[in-house]
Design a protein around this motif. Structure first.
Motif, PDB file in Angstrom:
ATOM      1  N   LEU A  19       4.752  15.701   3.726  1.00  0.00           N
ATOM      2  CA  LEU A  19       5.301  14.378   3.867  1.00  0.00           C
ATOM      3  C   LEU A  19       6.855  14.323   3.972  1.00  0.00           C
ATOM      4  CD1 LEU A  19       3.489  13.413   0.125  1.00  0.00           C
ATOM      5  CD2 LEU A  19       2.686  13.590   2.861  1.00  0.00           C
ATOM      6  N   ALA A  20       7.183  13.305   5.048  1.00  0.00           N
ATOM      7  CA  ALA A  20       8.544  13.430   5.470  1.00  0.00           C
ATOM      8  C   ALA A  20       8.850  11.736   5.747  1.00  0.00           C
ATOM      9  CB  ALA A  20       8.734  14.077   6.833  1.00  0.00           C
ATOM     10  N   ASN A  21       8.724  11.311   4.443  1.00  0.00           N
ATOM     11  CA  ASN A  21       9.279   9.865   4.587  1.00  0.00           C
ATOM     12  C   ASN A  21      10.051   9.404   3.870  1.00  0.00           C
ATOM     13  OD1 ASN A  21       9.070   7.192   5.247  1.00  0.00           O
ATOM     14  ND2 ASN A  21       7.403   6.410   3.715  1.00  0.00           N
ATOM     15  N   ASP A  22      11.578   9.900   4.073  1.00  0.00           N
ATOM     16  CA  ASP A  22      12.697   9.663   3.299  1.00  0.00           C
ATOM     17  C   ASP A  22      12.861   8.389   2.717  1.00  0.00           C
ATOM     18  OD1 ASP A  22      13.395  12.469   3.859  1.00  0.00           O
ATOM     19  OD2 ASP A  22      14.559  11.950   5.496  1.00  0.00           O
ATOM     20  N   PRO A  23      13.564   8.376   1.572  1.00  0.00           N
ATOM     21  CA  PRO A  23      13.779   9.382   0.714  1.00  0.00           C
ATOM     22  C   PRO A  23      13.309   9.903  -0.261  1.00  0.00           C
ATOM     23  CG  PRO A  23      14.841   7.289  -0.096  1.00  0.00           C
ATOM     24  CD  PRO A  23      13.864   7.016   1.145  1.00  0.00           C
ATOM     25  N   VAL A  24      11.922   9.147  -0.616  1.00  0.00           N
ATOM     26  CA  VAL A  24      11.072   9.568  -1.706  1.00  0.00           C
ATOM     27  C   VAL A  24       9.679   9.918  -1.393  1.00  0.00           C
ATOM     28  CG1 VAL A  24      12.370   8.818  -3.572  1.00  0.00           C
ATOM     29  CG2 VAL A  24      11.034   7.188  -2.450  1.00  0.00           C
ATOM     30  N   ASN A  25       9.438  10.016  -0.115  1.00  0.00           N
ATOM     31  CA  ASN A  25       7.971  10.102   0.490  1.00  0.00           C
ATOM     32  C   ASN A  25       7.000   9.205  -0.001  1.00  0.00           C
ATOM     33  OD1 ASN A  25       8.638  12.483   2.054  1.00  0.00           O
ATOM     34  ND2 ASN A  25       8.386  13.972   0.324  1.00  0.00           N
ATOM     35  N   ALA A  26       7.403   7.952   0.020  1.00  0.00           N
ATOM     36  CA  ALA A  26       6.580   6.617  -0.625  1.00  0.00           C
ATOM     37  C   ALA A  26       5.408   6.771   0.384  1.00  0.00           C
ATOM     38  CB  ALA A  26       7.373   5.499  -0.729  1.00  0.00           C
ATOM     39  N   ILE A  27       4.351   6.401   0.109  1.00  0.00           N
ATOM     40  CA  ILE A  27       3.066   6.264   0.844  1.00  0.00           C
ATOM     41  C   ILE A  27       3.211   4.971   1.353  1.00  0.00           C
ATOM     42  CG2 ILE A  27       0.751   6.476   0.880  1.00  0.00           C
ATOM     43  CD1 ILE A  27       0.588   8.473  -1.379  1.00  0.00           C
ATOM     44  N   SER A  28       3.753   4.507   2.514  1.00  0.00           N
ATOM     45  CA  SER A  28       3.984   3.516   3.212  1.00  0.00           C
ATOM     46  C   SER A  28       2.648   3.227   3.915  1.00  0.00           C
ATOM     47  CB  SER A  28       4.981   3.372   3.909  1.00  0.00           C
ATOM     48  OG  SER A  28       4.876   4.380   5.160  1.00  0.00           O
ATOM     49  N   GLN A  29       2.520   1.968   4.398  1.00  0.00           N
ATOM     50  CA  GLN A  29       1.403   1.546   5.287  1.00  0.00           C
ATOM     51  C   GLN A  29       1.196   2.583   6.617  1.00  0.00           C
ATOM     52  OE1 GLN A  29      -1.215  -0.207   3.958  1.00  0.00           O
ATOM     53  NE2 GLN A  29      -1.071  -2.110   5.393  1.00  0.00           N
ATOM     54  N   GLU A  30       2.582   2.927   7.191  1.00  0.00           N
ATOM     55  CA  GLU A  30       2.488   3.663   8.209  1.00  0.00           C
ATOM     56  C   GLU A  30       1.892   5.094   7.851  1.00  0.00           C
ATOM     57  OE1 GLU A  30       5.479   5.250  11.819  1.00  0.00           O
ATOM     58  OE2 GLU A  30       6.330   4.341   9.995  1.00  0.00           O
ATOM     59  N   MET A  31       2.334   5.564   6.742  1.00  0.00           N
ATOM     60  CA  MET A  31       1.835   6.936   6.282  1.00  0.00           C
ATOM     61  C   MET A  31       0.430   6.967   6.213  1.00  0.00           C
ATOM     62  SD  MET A  31       2.816   9.467   3.112  1.00  0.00           S
ATOM     63  CE  MET A  31       4.694   9.868   3.574  1.00  0.00           C
ATOM     64  N   ARG A  32       0.099   5.929   5.229  1.00  0.00           N
ATOM     65  CA  ARG A  32      -1.459   5.801   5.297  1.00  0.00           C
ATOM     66  C   ARG A  32      -2.299   6.080   6.574  1.00  0.00           C
ATOM     67  NH1 ARG A  32      -3.372   1.538   0.705  1.00  0.00           N
ATOM     68  NH2 ARG A  32      -1.668   1.707  -0.829  1.00  0.00           N
ATOM     69  N   PRO A  56      11.919  19.846  -1.756  1.00  0.00           N
ATOM     70  CA  PRO A  56      11.973  20.268  -2.910  1.00  0.00           C
ATOM     71  C   PRO A  56      12.507  19.489  -3.948  1.00  0.00           C
ATOM     72  CG  PRO A  56      13.485  21.534  -1.368  1.00  0.00           C
ATOM     73  CD  PRO A  56      12.658  20.442  -0.658  1.00  0.00           C
ATOM     74  N   ASP A  57      12.849  18.004  -3.547  1.00  0.00           N
ATOM     75  CA  ASP A  57      12.996  17.013  -4.882  1.00  0.00           C
ATOM     76  C   ASP A  57      11.884  16.162  -5.188  1.00  0.00           C
ATOM     77  OD1 ASP A  57      15.863  17.913  -5.187  1.00  0.00           O
ATOM     78  OD2 ASP A  57      16.540  16.785  -3.401  1.00  0.00           O
ATOM     79  N   VAL A  58      10.930  16.003  -4.012  1.00  0.00           N
ATOM     80  CA  VAL A  58       9.876  14.953  -4.326  1.00  0.00           C
ATOM     81  C   VAL A  58       8.920  15.320  -3.460  1.00  0.00           C
ATOM     82  CG1 VAL A  58      10.977  13.645  -2.614  1.00  0.00           C
ATOM     83  CG2 VAL A  58       9.284  12.565  -4.277  1.00  0.00           C
ATOM     84  N   PHE A  59       7.742  15.515  -4.147  1.00  0.00           N
ATOM     85  CA  PHE A  59       6.257  15.524  -3.321  1.00  0.00           C
ATOM     86  C   PHE A  59       5.942  14.221  -2.910  1.00  0.00           C
ATOM     87  CE2 PHE A  59       1.571  15.605  -2.968  1.00  0.00           C
ATOM     88  CZ  PHE A  59       1.427  16.514  -2.238  1.00  0.00           C
ATOM     89  N   SER A  60       5.883  13.170  -3.680  1.00  0.00           N
ATOM     90  CA  SER A  60       5.706  11.810  -3.281  1.00  0.00           C
ATOM     91  C   SER A  60       5.766  11.130  -4.513  1.00  0.00           C
ATOM     92  CB  SER A  60       4.187  11.616  -2.596  1.00  0.00           C
ATOM     93  OG  SER A  60       4.263  10.146  -2.564  1.00  0.00           O
ATOM     94  N   VAL A  61       6.192   9.749  -4.416  1.00  0.00           N
ATOM     95  CA  VAL A  61       6.487   8.803  -5.513  1.00  0.00           C
ATOM     96  C   VAL A  61       5.244   7.752  -5.333  1.00  0.00           C
ATOM     97  CG1 VAL A  61       8.682   8.761  -5.497  1.00  0.00           C
ATOM     98  CG2 VAL A  61       7.699   7.189  -4.363  1.00  0.00           C
TER      99      VAL A  61
END
Length: 258
Positions: A19-32, A56-61
């Motif tokens: 998962l590479a959606n900075d800064p917190v790997n939020a599952i946005s529409q695009e990531m879906r 290392p800081d976040v898998f996903s919020v």
């Protein structure tokens, strides 16, 4: 295939979806939608094992809060249709006849934890933070956070953590059955785990996964029937014959998936 919110690589049979959606790997529409495309990669014959990981800081919020703000203007039917995209991703991860690993460091909450729940084995850092804080916006974990979570930790613990929204660390996650392994370096541990699975018979791993999932969801008679069918299929495979020959010849088997 290009991705903007994911980093997807395949190396010698192991597919890694970072998962590479900075800064917190939020599952946005695009990531879906990109996760849906990543599942297509996992389905390819060249892939034997899949790994989902973050930073290392976040898998996903979990879901991007702006998505819920946008959803205020949707009908309930439109919301269900939108949710179905991610729901199908999780279902595909759970049912694909290949081992799927989640390497979890940092924050893994909400939809991020639901993604991890769809995987077969969760390798978690002791300092990871896991939980379901959906009650903060008046919702429940709606894509496996209730339905899959209960199978791992039991109804009492599932309700306790969902009611309270309490976040737990990796050590407690292992204690309650949410994490299978607590490791200092989840990425490294997942890579080593995946590599060890490459020497195993692919069909046996895939049908073991399917049989265990069936046993979780069905009555004992149905689960036993599926188990018997899986075994009767595997006993006719070339890999089974190779395993017998390797045992007799006192050597390591070379499984091909046939």
């Amino acid at each position: 295939m290009g991705f903007d919110t994911l980093d997807v690589t395949v190396d010698e049979g192991v597919a890694t979806v970072r998962l590479a959606n900075d800064p917190v790997n939020a599952i946005s529409q695009e990531m879906r939608y990109e996760l849906s495309e990543a599942v297509d990669v996992l389905q390819e014959d060249r892939v034997r094992v899949g790994i989902f990981t973050g930073t290392p800081d976040v898998f996903s919020v979990g879901a991007d809060i702006s998505l819920f703000e946008e959803a205020q203007d949707w009908t309930t039917a439109a919301f269900r249709k939108n949710s179905k995209v991610l729901g199908q991703v999780f279902e595909s991860i759970e049912t694909i006849e290949k081992p799927m690993l989640a390497a979890i460091e940092g924050t893994c909450v909400g939809g991020g934890l639901e993604l991890a729940l769809a995987c077969d084995v969760r390798l978690v850092s002791p300092a990871a933070t896991l939980g379901f804080p959906e009650h903060n916006i008046g919702l429940i974990p709606g894509l496996g956070g209730c339905s899959r979570f209960v199978h791992l930790v039991g109804p009492g613990k599932a309700k306790d953590l969902i009611f309270s929204g309490r976040l737990i660390d990796g050590e407690e996650a292992e204690e309650i059955g949410l994490a299978e392994r607590v490791v200092d370096d989840p990425d490294e541990a997942a890579s080593e785990y995946a590599e060890s699975l490459l020497s195993k018979p692919p069909q046996a791993l895939g049908l073991a996964k399917r049989t265990v999932n069936t046993a979780r969801d069905a009555d004992l008679q149905t689960a036993g029937f599926v188990e018997s069918l899986a075994q009767s299929t595997l006993i006719e495979t070339a890999d089974h014959k190779e395993g017998l020959e390797a045992f007799r010849e006192d050597r390591d088997p070379e499984f091909t998936g046939e």
